[in-house]
Design a protein around this motif. Structure first.
Motif, short mmCIF file in Angstrom:
data_model
loop_
_atom_site.label_atom_id
_atom_site.label_comp_id
_atom_site.label_asym_id
_atom_site.label_seq_id
_atom_site.Cartn_x
_atom_site.Cartn_y
_atom_site.Cartn_z
N ILE A 1 -27.37 27.95 93.25
CA ILE A 1 -27.25 28.62 94.56
C ILE A 1 -28.49 29.49 94.78
O ILE A 1 -29.12 29.44 95.84
CB ILE A 1 -25.96 29.48 94.62
CG1 ILE A 1 -24.72 28.61 94.45
CG2 ILE A 1 -25.90 30.29 95.92
CD1 ILE A 1 -23.41 29.39 94.25
N ASP B 1 -20.57 22.24 97.41
CA ASP B 1 -20.31 22.86 96.10
C ASP B 1 -19.02 22.25 95.54
O ASP B 1 -17.92 22.52 96.02
CB ASP B 1 -20.19 24.38 96.30
CG ASP B 1 -19.92 25.14 95.02
OD1 ASP B 1 -19.56 24.51 94.01
OD2 ASP B 1 -20.06 26.38 95.04
N ALA C 1 -18.07 25.04 99.80
CA ALA C 1 -17.34 24.66 98.58
C ALA C 1 -16.15 23.82 99.02
O ALA C 1 -15.38 24.21 99.90
CB ALA C 1 -16.87 25.89 97.82
N TYR D 1 -22.79 32.92 97.83
CA TYR D 1 -23.68 32.40 98.89
C TYR D 1 -24.27 33.59 99.66
O TYR D 1 -25.48 33.62 99.93
CB TYR D 1 -22.93 31.48 99.86
CG TYR D 1 -22.11 30.39 99.22
CD1 TYR D 1 -22.51 29.79 98.02
CD2 TYR D 1 -20.92 29.95 99.80
CE1 TYR D 1 -21.74 28.80 97.43
CE2 TYR D 1 -20.16 28.95 99.22
CZ TYR D 1 -20.56 28.39 98.04
OH TYR D 1 -19.80 27.41 97.45
N ARG E 1 -22.41 28.80 80.35
CA ARG E 1 -23.25 28.87 81.55
C ARG E 1 -24.01 27.56 81.77
O ARG E 1 -25.18 27.44 81.43
CB ARG E 1 -24.25 30.05 81.50
CG ARG E 1 -23.66 31.40 81.17
CD ARG E 1 -22.51 31.80 82.11
NE ARG E 1 -22.91 31.83 83.51
CZ ARG E 1 -22.24 31.21 84.49
NH1 ARG E 1 -21.13 30.53 84.23
NH2 ARG E 1 -22.64 31.29 85.71
N LEU E 2 -23.32 26.59 82.31
CA LEU E 2 -23.95 25.31 82.56
C LEU E 2 -23.50 24.74 83.91
O LEU E 2 -22.30 24.57 84.16
CB LEU E 2 -23.62 24.32 81.43
CG LEU E 2 -24.26 22.93 81.51
CD1 LEU E 2 -25.79 23.02 81.55
CD2 LEU E 2 -23.83 22.07 80.33
N ASN F 1 -13.18 27.98 97.07
CA ASN F 1 -12.68 29.14 96.33
C ASN F 1 -12.90 30.35 97.23
O ASN F 1 -14.04 30.56 97.66
CB ASN F 1 -13.47 29.30 95.03
CG ASN F 1 -13.16 30.59 94.30
OD1 ASN F 1 -12.09 31.16 94.48
ND2 ASN F 1 -14.08 31.04 93.46
N GLY G 1 -25.36 27.86 84.68
CA GLY G 1 -24.25 28.05 85.62
C GLY G 1 -24.66 27.54 86.99
O GLY G 1 -25.86 27.43 87.29
C1 LIG Z 1 -17.01 27.64 94.48
C2 LIG Z 1 -17.76 28.10 93.28
N1 LIG Z 1 -19.04 27.78 93.15
C3 LIG Z 1 -19.76 28.17 92.09
C4 LIG Z 1 -19.20 28.94 91.10
C5 LIG Z 1 -20.09 29.39 89.98
O1 LIG Z 1 -19.75 28.85 88.79
P1 LIG Z 1 -20.70 28.90 87.52
O2 LIG Z 1 -21.89 29.76 87.84
O3 LIG Z 1 -19.87 29.43 86.44
O4 LIG Z 1 -21.12 27.47 87.31
C6 LIG Z 1 -17.86 29.30 91.18
C7 LIG Z 1 -17.25 30.15 90.13
O5 LIG Z 1 -16.19 30.67 90.25
C8 LIG Z 1 -17.12 28.88 92.30
O6 LIG Z 1 -15.83 29.20 92.45
#
Ligand SMILES: Cc1ncc(COP(=O)(O)O)c(C=O)c1O
Length: 363
Positions: free
Chosen positions: A93, A188, A157, A117, A229-230, A161, A88
């Motif tokens: 991060i 991101d 990001a 973060y 989870r990638l 999100n 993931g």
């Molecule tokens: C902006 C952002 N970064 C990272 C992630 C993490 O995603 P994952 O760990 O599933 O790759 C998410 C998941 O919602 C996200 O919205």
């Protein structure tokens, strides 16, 4: 002998609240809370995981060469050695924070940033600094105003999100130029595929412009592989060398490797997913606006209508739950008057719009 005691900065972290499940659902639930792909994974990824299942007694290749080469080929990255893969993108991060920030250091983010973060900063004893956004959008001036001698990483990001907003490539480039070299700039791109292939290429090229810029990506969203989870990142050479020191040798499981290789090559599936998202994102925004729920332009696979008050947003959330529709409350992100609704299947999108039409007629 004293009791076991966690580090104090770890106890300051509020546990992550996931999009979750709907308790007491009557039938099939419309899962619109976690920005997953309504088509599921690529059929090619499913076949690849089936085939890989018989080999799970063997450890994966710790160098992940085949996966990194497949990612490089699909994304136009010249040097696969500068691609890191992870369980993931959350793991990216955490690992980047572990490499670059500790007690006394600062991590920089914007007002409505993705929650991991701050969690990652706190879990490594660093301080998370949030700078304001304008109209729910990050801006270079505010970000630069938050930079100090102690800033080690800027996480941004783009699209963001939970707002769905984004900075233009021009603005990102200007920010990159103005950012002091002691700050690692992490872009991101969890939702980059929903913008355009040109945008994906543009953030890749930003990594090549400087030795302090990283692009993070995930297979959880458009690839429909959230449970596998990638994640991956494209890193400058120096960062790549540091990162490889602390990455677990087998941090990605073999089924995820197989799925990732198959999925990143399935351009038909990715194009279908992007086109569905663009179509329905536009329809959702238009319909929600028409109901009196102002909804900003989104560049990702979700929208965030404004219900005018926290109470009305909470009532709408309960209304939807009672109709087996799960969306995301975003009060924890400083957006208490809004709900985040993922773009789902046509059927689920129509269901959420119909339910909210009834809600707004009576509330
Ligand atoms: C902006 C952002 N970064 C990272 C992630 C993490 O995603 P994952 O760990 O599933 O790759 C998410 C998941 O919602 C996200 O919205």
């Amino acid at each position: 002998m004293s009791d076991i005691r966690p580090l104090p900065h770890v106890l300051n972290i509020k546990p992550y609240v996931p999009g979750g499940k709907l308790a007491g659902a009557k039938g099939r639930v419309a899962m619109l809370a976690s920005n997953e792909n309504p088509f599921g994974p690529s059929p090619k990824a499913i076949d690849a995981m089936r085939e890989a299942a018989s080999s799970v007694h063997v450890y994966p290749d710790p160098g992940y060469g085949a996966l990194r080469e497949a990612i490089a080929a699909a994304t136009g990255i010249a040097d696969p050695n500068r691609i890191a893969v992870s369980s993931g993108s959350d793991e990216i991060i955490h690992l980047l924070t572990q490499c670059y920030a500790g007690p006394g250091d600062e991590i920089l983010q914007t007002e409505h940033a993705f929650s991991m973060y701050a969690v990652s900063a706190m879990s490594h004893g660093a301080t998370c600094i949030s700078v304001p956004e304008t109209d729910l959008t990050a801006g270079a001036n505010a970000i630069l105003g938050g930079v100090s001698e102690r800033t080690k990483i800027l996480f941004l990001a783009n699209p963001n999100n939970p707002t769905g907003t984004m900075m233009s490539v021009e603005a990102l480039t200007a920010l990159q130029d103005a950012l002091p070299p002691h700050v690692l700039f992490v872009i991101d791109g969890a939702y980059a595929e929903y913008v355009s292939p040109e945008y994906e290429a543009a953030i890749r090229d930003l990594v090549d412009r400087r030795s302090n810029t990283v692009m993070m990506r995930t297979f959880s969203k458009i690839h429909g592989l959230a449970a596998a989870r990638l994640g991956w990142a494209y890193l400058p050479q120096g960062v790549s060398e540091v990162f490889q020191r602390i990455r677990g040798p087998f941090n990605v499981n073999g089924l995820a490797v197989a799925a990732g290789i198959a999925s990143i090559g399935d351009t038909d599936f990715l194009t279908k997913s992007r086109e569905h998202n663009t179509l329905w994102r536009g329809k959702l925004i238009e319909a929600l606006d028409a109901m009196g729920l102002p909804t900003p332009q989104s560049h990702a696979n979700f929208v965030i209508p404004d219900f005018g008050s926290a109470e009305r947003a909470a009532a709408a959330n309960e209304w939807l739950k009672a109709r087996d529709i799960l969306v995301r409350a975003v009060g924890g992100y400083g957006l208490p008057t809004r709900l985040r609704i993922s773009v789902g299947s046509a059927e689920d999108n129509e269901a959420v719009l119909a339910a909210l039409k009834d809600f707004t007629a009576s509330h």
